[in-house]
Enzyme design. Structure first.
Site, PDB file in Angstrom:
ATOM      1  N   ASP A 148      12.339   3.679   6.378  1.00 23.80           N
ATOM      2  CA  ASP A 148      10.927   3.585   5.970  1.00 23.80           C
ATOM      3  C   ASP A 148      10.772   3.668   4.445  1.00 23.80           C
ATOM      4  O   ASP A 148      11.761   3.778   3.716  1.00 23.80           O
ATOM      5  CB  ASP A 148      10.164   4.712   6.698  1.00 23.80           C
ATOM      6  N   ASP A 203       1.063  -1.025   9.687  1.00 23.08           N
ATOM      7  CA  ASP A 203       1.259  -0.596  11.083  1.00 23.08           C
ATOM      8  C   ASP A 203       0.280  -1.249  12.053  1.00 23.08           C
ATOM      9  O   ASP A 203      -0.909  -1.409  11.765  1.00 23.08           O
ATOM     10  CB  ASP A 203       1.098   0.931  11.192  1.00 23.08           C
TER      11      ASP A 203
END
Ligand code: GLA
Length: 400
Positions: A148, A203
């Site tokens: 990430d 997201d």
């Protein structure tokens, strides 16, 4: 002289593959499950064991799913030497035992870290510890790393991901590298040499046609994410995929919306990473996630990302070239009302210019196989009349 020579040989062996990602992984889009969409930071040993158990007993493993990926918040502290450990309360048996359990089911294990100081959930990141963490993952038996991009001020994405690529390579265990910097640094332009898939957007969340604004960032619905894939298909192929994020099938959308979401992810050769609670799935959710005819379209060995061919009112018509000169076609109804359309194959000229492939319905008659009804429904000689419910799809495999 002799020591110099031995040193040189050692250097050659040691550096041979340094600076290269592991080849031959993810030759088709990765399939699996990830904890984040459903469980967020509420992960523990049992959640992961359940996912592995139900991946097998639901038939998902038979359908091709194999990676069980734990996302953020599994971490405990680093030990006195800096090695990362699992949270002892949530993972009392330790990460190695959990990974052995997943492997014992014939599945693979994925883990999560972050290129910055901290993960998005505030756990220790890998910055400055990349080689150490890669060694730990290899020792534990990890097969997949989602990496990430929180807390990365001052870092450049391509370089930071290359560091982890090199660290994994040196650690020696083949590990799929999933790049997750939300498409902020055009990862499609450099990702092929660095990882095996790269997120293209922020997201996803469990809504079909929505955007939720959080101030400096947004979460996106299925259609919004789909639209953001425009222009990226040339970058995808075996070993290197655009990743429009993990799936929300089974997380609260309608069955039609879940079916449309799954279908479009198959059409665009997206990684198929389920994000729901596998231990508590409805039969409809299982039927969607394990539709083998649909999955075969996603997993087609050519690895060509499908494309939007045309729009007819609220209906989009998507094509995806498949092996043996076959095609998949999907009619996607984006609207809130049922749509009726007529599609006369012989008036259509379908051309994938990127791959120089054409479907010429005047020269070739294809048989139509309805991928959701699991039955043959005629051929492309005659026009078809379709009724497509709101937020739903009709998909055919065009067989020669
Ligand atoms: C980011 C990623 C998500 C998830 C969370 C975890 O937002 O994009 O997929 O991994 O972090 O904190």
């Amino acid at each position: 002289m002799k020591t110099k020579l031995i040193g040189l040989i050692f250097l050659l062996i040691f550096t041979k593959n340094f600076g290269q990602k592991f080849e031959n992984l993810a030759q088709t889009p990765p399939m699996g499950w990830n904890s984040w969409n459903k469980f967020a930071c509420n992960v523990n040993e049992q959640v992961i064991k359940d996912a592995a158990d139900y991946m097998v007993s639901s038939g998902m493993k038979d359908a091709g799913y194999n990676y069980v990926v734990i996302d953020d918040c599994w971490h405990g502290e680093r030990d006195s030497l800096g090695f990362i450990t699992a949270d002892k309360e949530r993972f009392p048996s330790g990460m190695k035992a959990l990974i052995d359990y997943v492997h014992s089911k014939g599945l693979k294990f994925g883990i999560y870290s972050d290129a910055g100081w901290q993960t998005c959930g505030g756990r220790p990141g890998s910055r400055g510890r990349e080689f150490q963490d890669a060694q730990t993952y290899a020792k534990w038996g990890v097969d997949y790393l989602k990496y990430d991009w929180c807390e990365t001020e001052g870092l450049k994405a391509e370089g930071a991901y290359m560091t982890m690529r090199n660290a994994l390579r040196e650690a020696g265990r083949p590990i799929v590298l999933s790049i997750c910097e939300w498409g902020d640094n055009q990862p499609w332009e450099w990702g092929e040499d660095v990882g095996h898939l790269w997120r293209t957007t922020g997201d996803i969340y469990n809504c079909f046609d929505c955007e939720e604004n959080h101030g400096t960032w947004s979460s996106f619905g299925v259609l919004q994410i789909l639209d953001m894939q425009d222009g990226l298909r040339e970058y995808a192929g075996p070993g290197h995929w655009n990743d429009p994020d993990m799936m929300e099938v089974g997380n609260g959308m309608s069955v039609n919306e879940d079916r449309a979401h799954f279908t479009m992810w198959c059409m665009i050769a997206a990684p198929l990473i389920a994000g729901n609670d596998l231990a508590n799935m409805s039969q409809e959710t299982i039927d969607i996630l394990t539709n083998k005819e649909m999955i075969a379209i996603n997993q087609d060995p050519l690895g060509i990302q499908g494309f939007k061919y045309k729009t007819i009112g609220e209906v989009e018509v998507w094509f995806k070239p498949l092996q043996n000169k076959e095609w998949a076609v999907t009619f996607l109804n984006r609207g809130n009302e049922e749509q009726k359309i007529t599609f006369d194959w012989k008036n259509e000229k379908v051309m994938d210019e990127l791959n120089n492939l054409a479907a010429n319905f005047n020269e070739t008659t294809y048989k139509l196989r309805d991928v959701w009804k699991h039955k043959s429904v005629g051929n492309t000689k005659n026009r078809i009349k379709l009724t497509i419910p709101a937020h739903n799809v009709v998909t055919y495999r065009l067989l020669k």
